[in-house]
Write an enzyme that holds these catalytic residues in place. Structure first.
Site, PDB file in Angstrom:
ATOM      1  N   LYS A 133       0.784  -1.214  -0.360  1.00 38.88           N
ATOM      2  CA  LYS A 133       0.040   0.174   0.190  1.00 38.88           C
ATOM      3  C   LYS A 133       0.872   1.158  -0.113  1.00 38.88           C
ATOM      4  CE  LYS A 133      -4.425  -2.074   1.598  1.00 38.88           C
ATOM      5  NZ  LYS A 133      -3.884  -3.552   2.037  1.00 38.88           N
TER       6      LYS A 133
HETATM    7  C1  LIG Z   1      -4.184  -4.185   1.462  1.00 40.68           C
HETATM    8  C2  LIG Z   1      -3.858  -5.281   1.225  1.00 40.68           C
HETATM    9  C3  LIG Z   1      -4.096  -6.522  -0.317  1.00 40.68           C
HETATM   10  C4  LIG Z   1      -5.283  -6.062  -1.001  1.00 40.68           C
HETATM   11  O1  LIG Z   1      -5.244  -5.359  -2.159  1.00 40.68           O
HETATM   12  P1  LIG Z   1      -6.436  -5.074  -2.591  1.00 40.68           P
HETATM   13  O2  LIG Z   1      -6.190  -3.958  -3.573  1.00 40.68           O
HETATM   14  O3  LIG Z   1      -7.231  -4.836  -1.690  1.00 40.68           O
HETATM   15  O4  LIG Z   1      -6.719  -5.889  -3.584  1.00 40.68           O
HETATM   16  C5  LIG Z   1      -3.443  -7.812  -0.259  1.00 40.68           C
HETATM   17  N1  LIG Z   1      -2.379  -8.084   0.963  1.00 40.68           N
HETATM   18  C6  LIG Z   1      -2.383  -6.808   1.619  1.00 40.68           C
HETATM   19  C7  LIG Z   1      -1.284  -7.376   3.011  1.00 40.68           C
HETATM   20  C8  LIG Z   1      -2.666  -5.995   1.930  1.00 40.68           C
HETATM   21  O5  LIG Z   1      -2.743  -4.923   3.034  1.00 40.68           O
END
Ligand SMILES: *Cc1c(COP(=O)(O)O)cnc(C)c1O
Length: 464
Positions: A133
């Site tokens: 993220k």
């Molecule tokens: C947010 C997150 C996801 C999911 O990603 P999306 O873009 O919401 O599909 C997967 N793995 C981790 C570790 C995350 O923090």
């Protein structure tokens, strides 16, 4: 660890913009619900959600010509990021400033680790909060800061968080001029590591520890957005995952991996396995493919929260209440970015199915996979990444995909999910030294009751 390592050669500098990209006119963004007027990137970024409740999408997905793609083969991560960002942003931010923004976003590596001759892991966890993220949040923060300065405004980013998004936002906006962050988290309901990440950024980042649950936090935030007197004195924005400026930068690492594997192994169309929750990550992959990068197929890897994987199979979308699993960041019953994904496929599940195969992985398989991967490759994988690995294995067992080379996206550092990994491997694994340092930082949060007037009074008390 696999024997051959493919270490990213991220130089983090942009050398005289060697990649000449044709100029495009100012791109406009419109809502997936089609009833709001189209807006500039600036407005889409500062607004987040369109007034009609839809998600902003570019009026047209920019295309790279074969020549442009060929020039980018062997380029650094930041050069590729710049070339893509320029196509979406050209006109809204001058190239010199855009290049500064990219350089300050991606000061960390994006390694691609080889497990065997046809399996690669793209490690998206080298940023400050150890999860992918960071790629979206850091870019969004800098764009928000840039546009806020242009408008001569101080933007207050207000977020309710149950963990991962909040920490990426806190560290993404840390020290960004013309912005400040107020984040609300439920007291005692986030992990100790998450709480440290939420409460130690300092400076322009304020953490409110709410004596309630996540729903209380969300309710208070929603109320602030519709409070007329508050909105007279403050310019509020949300930084959630539906913001278009969080989506665009997530296409960078797809392009980077696909180009690296093309250059080194001649892969003409890489297959990506994507651990999915709100489906922002996968949607960004679709963007990268449409732009013309050498990408073949996608695997939408989900846990028991499989409303999208079912849709791809059956054409019926039936969001369900969220089920708790080991891959907690993917526990989403009604994914927010699904509207965008559907939009890009004109609501046609058969055409979506040509590009994307949905595979749901159980917790039991997740645990077995963490173990098996550790035994076979000596590689420690956290639960979200293990879901992607298992989905890739299952995909290869279908039809004639056995030999297809694939990349799985590793969305979090193992240290973020120590407990699940230690349970699966039945042994202790250490945490890296930078995390140790984080755990020792002093927590700085304001404790409030779950009442809107407490939030309002905190916000009114901030410097104007
Ligand atoms: C947010 C997150 C996801 C999911 O990603 P999306 O873009 O919401 O599909 C997967 N793995 C981790 C570790 C995350 O923090």
């Amino acid at each position: 660890m696999g024997d051959a390592h493919l270490q990213a050669r991220c130089t983090n500098t942009i050398i005289n913009n060697p990649i000449q990209i044709a100029n495009t006119s100012l791109m406009i963004y419109f809502s997936t619900n089609k009833s709001s007027i189209p807006v500039s990137l600036k407005k889409a970024t500062l607004e987040g959600l369109a007034p009609d409740g839809g998600l902003y999408v570019p009026s047209e997905i920019p295309r790279f010509s074969q020549e442009e793609i060929a020039l980018l083969e062997g380029a650094s991560f930041n050069n590729i990021a710049f070339a893509i960002a320029k196509k979406f942003i050209d006109g809204a931010i001058p190239p010199e400033q855009l290049s500064d923004i990219i350089e300050s976003c991606y000061t960390f590596d994006t390694p691609i680790v080889q497990l065997d001759s046809r399996t690669f892991v793209e490690e998206l966890f080298c940023g400050p909060t150890l999860a992918f993220k960071d790629y979206g949040a850091r870019f969004l923060a800098r764009l928000t800061g840039y546009f806020a300065a242009e408008e001569e405004k101080l933007i207050t980013v207000l977020v309710a968080t149950s963990g991962d998004t909040g920490s990426a936002v806190a560290y993404g906006f840390q020290g960004i001029a013309n912005t400040r962050v107020v984040l609300l988290y439920p007291s005692g309901k986030v992990s100790p590591l998450q709480e440290q990440q939420l409460t130690t950024a300092g400076g322009n980042v304020h953490a409110l520890e709410v004596k309630g649950d996540f729903d209380d936090c969300q309710r208070m935030v929603k109320q602030a957005f519709v409070d007329p007197s508050l909105n007279k004195s403050l310019t509020l924005t949300s930084a959630n995952s539906i913001n278009i400026s969080r989506l665009i930068p997530q296409s960078f690492y797809y392009a980077w991996a696909a180009l690296q594997l093309k250059e080194r192994y001649g892969f003409s169309a890489s297959l990506f396995s994507v651990p999915s929750g709100n489906y922002g990550n996968l949607t960004a992959g679709v963007l990268a493919k449409r732009m013309g990068f050498p990408i073949g197929h996608f695997i939408a890897a989900s846990n028991a929260n499989d409303s999208v994987t079912r849709y791809i199979d059956e054409g019926r979308y039936e969001p369900r209440p969220t089920i708790t699993t080991l891959s907690t960041a993917m526990d989403v019953g009604n994914p927010s970015n699904f509207a965008r994904l559907r939009y890009f496929y004109h609501n046609d599940y058969t055409s979506m199915g040509k590009d994307i195969t949905g595979i749901a992985v159980s917790d039991e398989e997740t645990v077995t996979t963490i173990r098996a991967v550790h035994e076979r490759f000596g590689y420690v994988m956290e639960p979200h990444t293990a879901v992607a690995f298992r989905a890739l294995e299952r995909y290869r067992s279908l039809g004639n995909h056995a030999e297809e080379p694939g990349i799985l996206l590793s969305t979090a550092h193992p240290a973020k999910f120590l407990e699940a990994i230690e349970d699966a491997l039945d042994k202790k694994i250490g945490i890296p030294s930078n995390l140790q340092e984080l755990m020792e930082k002093k927590k700085n949060a304001t404790l409030i009751r779950p009442e809107y007037k407490e939030l309002a009074s905190f916000l009114n008390g901030l410097d104007q």
